[in-house]
Design a protein around this motif. Sequence first.
Motif, PDB file in Angstrom:
ATOM      1  N   GLU A  32       0.907  -1.233  -0.155  1.00 51.20           N
ATOM      2  CA  GLU A  32       0.042  -0.036   0.044  1.00 51.20           C
ATOM      3  C   GLU A  32       0.836   1.347  -0.054  1.00 51.20           C
ATOM      4  OE1 GLU A  32      -3.390  -0.600  -0.184  1.00 51.20           O
ATOM      5  OE2 GLU A  32      -3.269  -2.730   0.250  1.00 51.20           O
ATOM      6  N   TRP A  53      -2.087   5.440  -2.842  1.00 54.55           N
ATOM      7  CA  TRP A  53      -3.025   6.211  -2.125  1.00 54.55           C
ATOM      8  C   TRP A  53      -2.619   7.546  -2.495  1.00 54.55           C
ATOM      9  CZ3 TRP A  53      -7.234   4.084  -0.030  1.00 54.55           C
ATOM     10  CH2 TRP A  53      -7.091   2.767   0.198  1.00 54.55           C
ATOM     11  N   VAL A  85      -8.005   7.161   5.992  1.00 50.87           N
ATOM     12  CA  VAL A  85      -8.086   5.916   6.671  1.00 50.87           C
ATOM     13  C   VAL A  85      -7.022   5.130   5.958  1.00 50.87           C
ATOM     14  CG1 VAL A  85      -9.759   3.864   6.812  1.00 50.87           C
ATOM     15  CG2 VAL A  85     -10.628   6.165   7.053  1.00 50.87           C
ATOM     16  N   MET A  86      -6.472   4.419   6.584  1.00 49.25           N
ATOM     17  CA  MET A  86      -5.326   3.465   6.042  1.00 49.25           C
ATOM     18  C   MET A  86      -5.772   2.043   5.928  1.00 49.25           C
ATOM     19  SD  MET A  86      -3.051   5.444   5.477  1.00 49.25           S
ATOM     20  CE  MET A  86      -1.857   4.158   5.041  1.00 49.25           C
ATOM     21  N   PRO A  87      -5.092   1.282   5.117  1.00 50.58           N
ATOM     22  CA  PRO A  87      -5.628  -0.044   4.884  1.00 50.58           C
ATOM     23  C   PRO A  87      -5.356  -0.925   6.128  1.00 50.58           C
ATOM     24  CG  PRO A  87      -3.768   0.273   3.710  1.00 50.58           C
ATOM     25  CD  PRO A  87      -3.925   1.536   4.189  1.00 50.58           C
ATOM     26  N   THR A  88      -6.084  -1.987   6.154  1.00 49.02           N
ATOM     27  CA  THR A  88      -5.926  -3.008   7.339  1.00 49.02           C
ATOM     28  C   THR A  88      -4.860  -4.090   7.211  1.00 49.02           C
ATOM     29  OG1 THR A  88      -7.866  -4.045   6.455  1.00 49.02           O
ATOM     30  CG2 THR A  88      -8.228  -2.162   8.283  1.00 49.02           C
ATOM     31  N   GLN A  89      -4.499  -4.408   5.967  1.00 51.19           N
ATOM     32  CA  GLN A  89      -3.425  -5.414   5.692  1.00 51.19           C
ATOM     33  C   GLN A  89      -2.427  -4.964   4.699  1.00 51.19           C
ATOM     34  OE1 GLN A  89      -5.527  -8.977   4.491  1.00 51.19           O
ATOM     35  NE2 GLN A  89      -6.225  -7.799   2.440  1.00 51.19           N
ATOM     36  N   GLN A 118      -0.641   5.829  13.130  1.00 55.61           N
ATOM     37  CA  GLN A 118      -1.817   5.263  13.625  1.00 55.61           C
ATOM     38  C   GLN A 118      -2.014   3.952  13.414  1.00 55.61           C
ATOM     39  OE1 GLN A 118      -4.688   7.889  13.755  1.00 55.61           O
ATOM     40  NE2 GLN A 118      -3.684   9.635  14.960  1.00 55.61           N
ATOM     41  N   SER A 119      -1.651   3.628  11.981  1.00 50.65           N
ATOM     42  CA  SER A 119      -1.708   2.095  11.493  1.00 50.65           C
ATOM     43  C   SER A 119      -1.192   1.025  12.395  1.00 50.65           C
ATOM     44  CB  SER A 119      -1.445   2.014  10.022  1.00 50.65           C
ATOM     45  OG  SER A 119      -0.235   1.761   9.938  1.00 50.65           O
ATOM     46  N   GLN A 120      -1.402  -0.001  12.298  1.00 51.44           N
ATOM     47  CA  GLN A 120      -0.974  -1.169  12.721  1.00 51.44           C
ATOM     48  C   GLN A 120      -0.074  -1.877  11.956  1.00 51.44           C
ATOM     49  OE1 GLN A 120      -1.334  -1.853  16.404  1.00 51.44           O
ATOM     50  NE2 GLN A 120      -2.237   0.316  16.262  1.00 51.44           N
ATOM     51  N   LEU A 121       0.025  -1.522  10.762  1.00 56.45           N
ATOM     52  CA  LEU A 121       0.912  -2.066   9.785  1.00 56.45           C
ATOM     53  C   LEU A 121       2.313  -1.817   9.697  1.00 56.45           C
ATOM     54  CD1 LEU A 121      -1.432  -1.761   6.675  1.00 56.45           C
ATOM     55  CD2 LEU A 121      -1.330  -3.708   8.173  1.00 56.45           C
TER      56      LEU A 121
END
Length: 166
Positions: A32, A53, A85-89, A118-121
């Motif tokens: 991403e 993005w 909003v960021m992707p989740t994977q 802030q993303s968890q990626l």
Amino acid sequence: MTQRVFKISGAAIFIMSAERIVKSASLPTSIEPLMFSSNAALAAQSALPVTVWQVGDSAKIRGDALRAREFALQAGVHFEPFAGVMPTQGVIVDALLGIGLSGAVKSPFVEAIAAINQSQLPVFALDIPSGLCSDSGCVLGVAVRANATITFIALKRGMFTADAEN
């Protein structure tokens, strides 16, 4: 000729690095990137799913960035407007701002960097994390917190000083 060599060498570095990060983190193989880069097109051509993005107004893109964007579009890279909003994977590739950044990071890049942080990626920065001064290592308002960074041509002094460690 120089442009072609840059695309090939940049793509090779990008693809090998991204594949290693994806495999080492046991993540789904998707990338991403927040960038306009020929690397996105070449990663997509290597069968890695890529979504770029779009941060900022695409009508303002000029020069090498415009050529890279056109190359990516011709390669079938999917572009999405950044909406906070960021992707989740997958893996986030930070190529928002380069080493020429001077002064504080401005909107909409402030919001994009905040969303990345802030993303968890896992985050993979190209050349230097966006918002970090390549000379001093100081954060220019806000900076991406990357898990890994690959730098080009030479090491950047700012990667080893001031705020760079964080």
